[in-house]
Design an enzyme around this catalytic site. Structure first.
Site, PDB file in Angstrom:
ATOM      1  N   ARG A  26      -1.506  56.985 -11.730  1.00  0.00           N
ATOM      2  CA  ARG A  26      -0.964  56.786 -10.373  1.00  0.00           C
ATOM      3  C   ARG A  26      -1.700  55.710  -9.580  1.00  0.00           C
ATOM      4  NH1 ARG A  26       1.350  60.546  -6.590  1.00  0.00           N
ATOM      5  NH2 ARG A  26      -0.608  60.375  -5.458  1.00  0.00           N
ATOM      6  N   LYS A  28      -1.669  52.643  -9.539  1.00  0.00           N
ATOM      7  CA  LYS A  28      -0.958  51.414  -9.127  1.00  0.00           C
ATOM      8  C   LYS A  28       0.152  51.682  -8.116  1.00  0.00           C
ATOM      9  CE  LYS A  28      -1.765  48.829 -13.388  1.00  0.00           C
ATOM     10  NZ  LYS A  28      -2.140  49.905 -14.331  1.00  0.00           N
ATOM     11  N   CYS A  50     -24.938  56.476  24.949  1.00  0.00           N
ATOM     12  CA  CYS A  50     -25.029  57.365  23.775  1.00  0.00           C
ATOM     13  C   CYS A  50     -25.838  58.622  24.115  1.00  0.00           C
ATOM     14  CB  CYS A  50     -25.684  56.597  22.623  1.00  0.00           C
ATOM     15  SG  CYS A  50     -26.121  57.662  21.239  1.00  0.00           S
ATOM     16  N   CYS A  53     -29.324  58.542  21.850  1.00  0.00           N
ATOM     17  CA  CYS A  53     -30.368  57.507  21.922  1.00  0.00           C
ATOM     18  C   CYS A  53     -31.607  58.035  22.662  1.00  0.00           C
ATOM     19  CB  CYS A  53     -29.826  56.265  22.633  1.00  0.00           C
ATOM     20  SG  CYS A  53     -28.994  55.110  21.526  1.00  0.00           S
ATOM     21  N   ASN A  75     -28.134  72.170  18.981  1.00  0.00           N
ATOM     22  CA  ASN A  75     -26.806  71.684  19.345  1.00  0.00           C
ATOM     23  C   ASN A  75     -26.385  72.311  20.683  1.00  0.00           C
ATOM     24  OD1 ASN A  75     -23.933  71.130  19.369  1.00  0.00           O
ATOM     25  ND2 ASN A  75     -24.117  70.722  17.180  1.00  0.00           N
ATOM     26  N   ASP A  76     -25.953  71.471  21.597  1.00  0.00           N
ATOM     27  CA  ASP A  76     -25.556  71.981  22.916  1.00  0.00           C
ATOM     28  C   ASP A  76     -24.241  72.758  22.859  1.00  0.00           C
ATOM     29  OD1 ASP A  76     -27.800  70.807  24.265  1.00  0.00           O
ATOM     30  OD2 ASP A  76     -26.820  68.857  24.053  1.00  0.00           O
ATOM     31  N   HIS A 116     -29.771  52.886  17.257  1.00  0.00           N
ATOM     32  CA  HIS A 116     -28.360  53.267  17.350  1.00  0.00           C
ATOM     33  C   HIS A 116     -27.489  52.533  16.316  1.00  0.00           C
ATOM     34  CE1 HIS A 116     -24.871  54.712  19.687  1.00  0.00           C
ATOM     35  NE2 HIS A 116     -24.337  53.513  19.486  1.00  0.00           N
ATOM     36  N   ASN A 154     -21.852  64.177   8.816  1.00  0.00           N
ATOM     37  CA  ASN A 154     -20.506  63.607   8.869  1.00  0.00           C
ATOM     38  C   ASN A 154     -20.685  62.176   9.319  1.00  0.00           C
ATOM     39  OD1 ASN A 154     -19.205  66.086   8.346  1.00  0.00           O
ATOM     40  ND2 ASN A 154     -19.353  66.643  10.508  1.00  0.00           N
ATOM     41  N   SER A 162     -18.574  62.204  15.832  1.00  0.00           N
ATOM     42  CA  SER A 162     -18.262  61.930  17.233  1.00  0.00           C
ATOM     43  C   SER A 162     -19.067  60.768  17.795  1.00  0.00           C
ATOM     44  CB  SER A 162     -18.510  63.193  18.057  1.00  0.00           C
ATOM     45  OG  SER A 162     -19.854  63.611  17.896  1.00  0.00           O
ATOM     46  N   HIS A 165     -24.330  56.854  16.375  1.00  0.00           N
ATOM     47  CA  HIS A 165     -25.787  56.950  16.254  1.00  0.00           C
ATOM     48  C   HIS A 165     -26.123  57.707  14.963  1.00  0.00           C
ATOM     49  CE1 HIS A 165     -29.767  56.758  18.312  1.00  0.00           C
ATOM     50  NE2 HIS A 165     -30.024  57.555  17.289  1.00  0.00           N
ATOM     51  N   HIS A 167     -27.055  60.249  12.599  1.00  0.00           N
ATOM     52  CA  HIS A 167     -27.469  61.641  12.806  1.00  0.00           C
ATOM     53  C   HIS A 167     -26.766  62.559  11.821  1.00  0.00           C
ATOM     54  CE1 HIS A 167     -23.603  61.605  14.886  1.00  0.00           C
ATOM     55  NE2 HIS A 167     -23.580  62.913  14.746  1.00  0.00           N
ATOM     56  N   GLN A 169     -26.552  67.131  10.870  1.00  0.00           N
ATOM     57  CA  GLN A 169     -26.622  68.449  11.506  1.00  0.00           C
ATOM     58  C   GLN A 169     -27.277  69.446  10.555  1.00  0.00           C
ATOM     59  OE1 GLN A 169     -23.365  69.872  13.860  1.00  0.00           O
ATOM     60  NE2 GLN A 169     -22.173  68.015  13.527  1.00  0.00           N
ATOM     61  N   HIS A 297     -29.598  70.061  -4.907  1.00  0.00           N
ATOM     62  CA  HIS A 297     -28.794  68.851  -5.149  1.00  0.00           C
ATOM     63  C   HIS A 297     -28.003  68.498  -3.898  1.00  0.00           C
ATOM     64  CE1 HIS A 297     -25.919  72.094  -6.062  1.00  0.00           C
ATOM     65  NE2 HIS A 297     -24.966  71.228  -5.800  1.00  0.00           N
ATOM     66  N   PHE A 313      -5.668  61.255   1.103  1.00  0.00           N
ATOM     67  CA  PHE A 313      -5.332  62.429   1.906  1.00  0.00           C
ATOM     68  C   PHE A 313      -5.335  63.660   1.006  1.00  0.00           C
ATOM     69  CE2 PHE A 313      -3.647  59.038   4.497  1.00  0.00           C
ATOM     70  CZ  PHE A 313      -3.911  59.462   5.789  1.00  0.00           C
ATOM     71  N   TYR A 317       0.100  68.873  -2.051  1.00  0.00           N
ATOM     72  CA  TYR A 317      -0.227  69.573  -3.299  1.00  0.00           C
ATOM     73  C   TYR A 317      -1.636  70.156  -3.231  1.00  0.00           C
ATOM     74  CZ  TYR A 317      -0.098  70.709  -8.225  1.00  0.00           C
ATOM     75  OH  TYR A 317      -0.101  71.400  -9.413  1.00  0.00           O
ATOM     76  N   GLN A 324      -6.338  66.932  -6.189  1.00  0.00           N
ATOM     77  CA  GLN A 324      -5.800  65.927  -7.119  1.00  0.00           C
ATOM     78  C   GLN A 324      -6.458  64.595  -6.842  1.00  0.00           C
ATOM     79  OE1 GLN A 324      -3.679  63.213  -6.111  1.00  0.00           O
ATOM     80  NE2 GLN A 324      -3.237  62.509  -8.187  1.00  0.00           N
TER      81      GLN A 324
HETATM   82  P1  H2U Z   1     -20.925  65.064  14.884  1.00  0.00           P
HETATM   83  O1  H2U Z   1     -20.994  63.634  15.229  1.00  0.00           O
HETATM   84  O2  H2U Z   1     -20.964  65.299  13.373  1.00  0.00           O
HETATM   85  O3  H2U Z   1     -19.755  65.703  15.572  1.00  0.00           O
HETATM   86  O4  H2U Z   1     -22.254  65.753  15.445  1.00  0.00           O
HETATM   87  C1  H2U Z   1     -22.691  65.575  16.742  1.00  0.00           C
HETATM   88  C2  H2U Z   1     -23.081  66.914  17.314  1.00  0.00           C
HETATM   89  O5  H2U Z   1     -23.842  66.658  18.479  1.00  0.00           O
HETATM   90  C3  H2U Z   1     -21.890  67.768  17.724  1.00  0.00           C
HETATM   91  O6  H2U Z   1     -21.903  68.965  16.979  1.00  0.00           O
HETATM   92  C4  H2U Z   1     -23.575  67.656  19.420  1.00  0.00           C
HETATM   93  C5  H2U Z   1     -22.115  68.025  19.212  1.00  0.00           C
HETATM   94  O7  H2U Z   1     -21.886  69.369  19.548  1.00  0.00           O
HETATM   95  N1  H2U Z   1     -23.896  67.143  20.754  1.00  0.00           N
HETATM   96  C6  H2U Z   1     -24.796  67.836  21.536  1.00  0.00           C
HETATM   97  O8  H2U Z   1     -25.316  68.858  21.116  1.00  0.00           O
HETATM   98  N2  H2U Z   1     -25.101  67.353  22.779  1.00  0.00           N
HETATM   99  C7  H2U Z   1     -24.571  66.227  23.317  1.00  0.00           C
HETATM  100  O9  H2U Z   1     -24.898  65.856  24.420  1.00  0.00           O
HETATM  101  C8  H2U Z   1     -23.582  65.439  22.560  1.00  0.00           C
HETATM  102  C9  H2U Z   1     -23.237  65.933  21.181  1.00  0.00           C
END
Ligand code: H2U
Length: 347
Positions: A26, A28, A50, A53, A75-76, A116, A154, A162, A165, A167, A169, A297, A313, A317, A324
């Site tokens: 597939r 081609k 940002c 930063c 994480n906020d 950044h 990610n 998102s 910068h 980063h 998690q 790993h 995508f 399937y 696939q």
């Molecule tokens: P992603 O780019 O993979 O989404 O990870 C960024 C994470 O940073 C995301 O889970 C967190 C978001 O909740 N974040 C904060 O905790 N505080 C912030 O001010 C911005 C983003």
């Protein structure tokens, strides 16, 4: 090998116990569908808008310190919370149709660099060792409280990232999540049946064959797994027995940084863009059990297929029946081997 290079066939993933449909013929087919905007790195080393930063204020009003290496914060908007007593829920007789469990955990963000504009392969090996050391200390700290610590990144808007910068998690939780539980069971079954570690046997066989290898050094190997789903999927495997980051020597961390820099530079060079992916580390669970069946790993799942703008995508399937792929893992490995290990923005 004509079945594996010309004809549709299925390959078995012994870690997940799942099959993938491979359709080499597939490759081609024409494409008139969605095009992604090619991802490039941010131009400036500092962005005053940002959230990640150094010195900037995050969305909650907290201010990042003027960090110079890596920087970790809670994480906020955490997906996992470590509040409350879940014991009452655990005692409930499970309802076969409305089965649920409480879960406790933590989510942290780890900035790889104050710069950044850089992504992992553009950092120096010494800076990448700094990231590996942060993964190590974070794992050790979270392992005191949670049995599964998931380090991941990610990268790129197409993977839901998102912020450009650099980063990743870290999410930690008190129970094994679905993928980890499957892998644990399959590694354990292989160890019992063959009295060997599945991933150590696998890396030895791949080194023997050579056709899916991408980079190799004394300690580590990157390869496109025989059972890869994503077009340019990579697995990073140690050539020695190791269950988690805490067991790595200084020299093994240095050679890990080297292979990460080389293989991730190949990724960016493939389509001359900041190659998007989701990556993550799998380590033995921190459950005080005998985990000799485990092997540390990493896996990289990149979505791009034909160019910087056309992605694979995983839809109809794949959602309904089975994953696939079109180009074979052997062809993907060859394409990556043909790329330089020097990043195109550095050469
Ligand atoms: P992603 O780019 O993979 O989404 O990870 C960024 C994470 O940073 C995301 O889970 C967190 C978001 O909740 N974040 C904060 O905790 N505080 C912030 O001010 C911005 C983003």
């Amino acid at each position: 090998m004509s079945l594996l290079s010309d004809k549709s066939h299925r390959r078995y993933n012994p870690l997940l116990g799942e099959w993938v449909l491979v359709s080499p013929h597939r490759g081609k087919r024409p494409w008139q569908g969605q095009q992604e905007a090619p991802a490039s790195n941010a131009a400036a080393s500092y962005d005053d808008k940002c959230y990640l930063c150094p010195g900037n204020t995050r969305i909650t009003g907290d201010t990042n310190p003027a960090y110079t290496g890596t920087y970790v914060f809670q994480n906020d908007f955490p997906a996992l919370q470590n509040e409350g007593d879940s014991s009452a829920d655990e005692l409930r007789e499970p309802d076969p149709l409305f089965h649920y469990r409480a879960v406790t955990g933590e989510s942290r963000v780890i900035c790889f660099s104050p710069d950044h504009s850089k992504s992992l392969p553009q950092l120096s090996c010494a800076e990448i060792v700094g990231v590996i050391n942060t993964w190590t200390t974070q794992m050790a700290e979270l392992a005191q409280h949670y049995q599964w610590v998931q380090v991941f990144e990610n990268k790129g808007a197409v993977m839901g990232c998102s912020n450009p910068h650099p980063h990743g998690q870290i999410w930690a939780q008190n129970q094994l999540p679905t993928e980890a539980a499957k892998i644990d069971a399959n590694l354990k079954a292989y160890q019992l049946k063959y009295d060997n570690n599945l991933l150590l046997d696998y890396v030895a066989r791949e080194l023997e064959s050579g056709e899916r290898l991408v980079d190799v050094n004394d300690d580590w190997v990157t390869l496109v797994p025989f059972w890869a789903c994503w077009p340019f999927e990579l697995m990073l495997l140690p050539r020695f027995k190791v269950e988690d980051f805490g067991q790595l020597s200084t020299a093994q961390k240095a050679s890990l940084a080297e292979i990460l820099k080389a293989s991730l530079s190949r990724y960016d060079n493939l389509f001359q863009c900041s190659f998007p992916y989701s990556m993550g580390w799998r380590t033995a669970p921190f459950n005080a059990e005998n985990n000799q069946h485990w092997q540390l790993h990493a896996v990289f799942f990149p979505p791009l297929l034909r160019s910087a703008s056309v992605k694979k995508f995983m839809v109809g399937y794949e959602m309904l029946a089975e994953a696939q792929r079109d180009i074979t893992p052997e062809q993907a490995a060859q394409r990556l081997r043909d790329c330089s290990t020097t990043h195109y923005l550095e050469s």
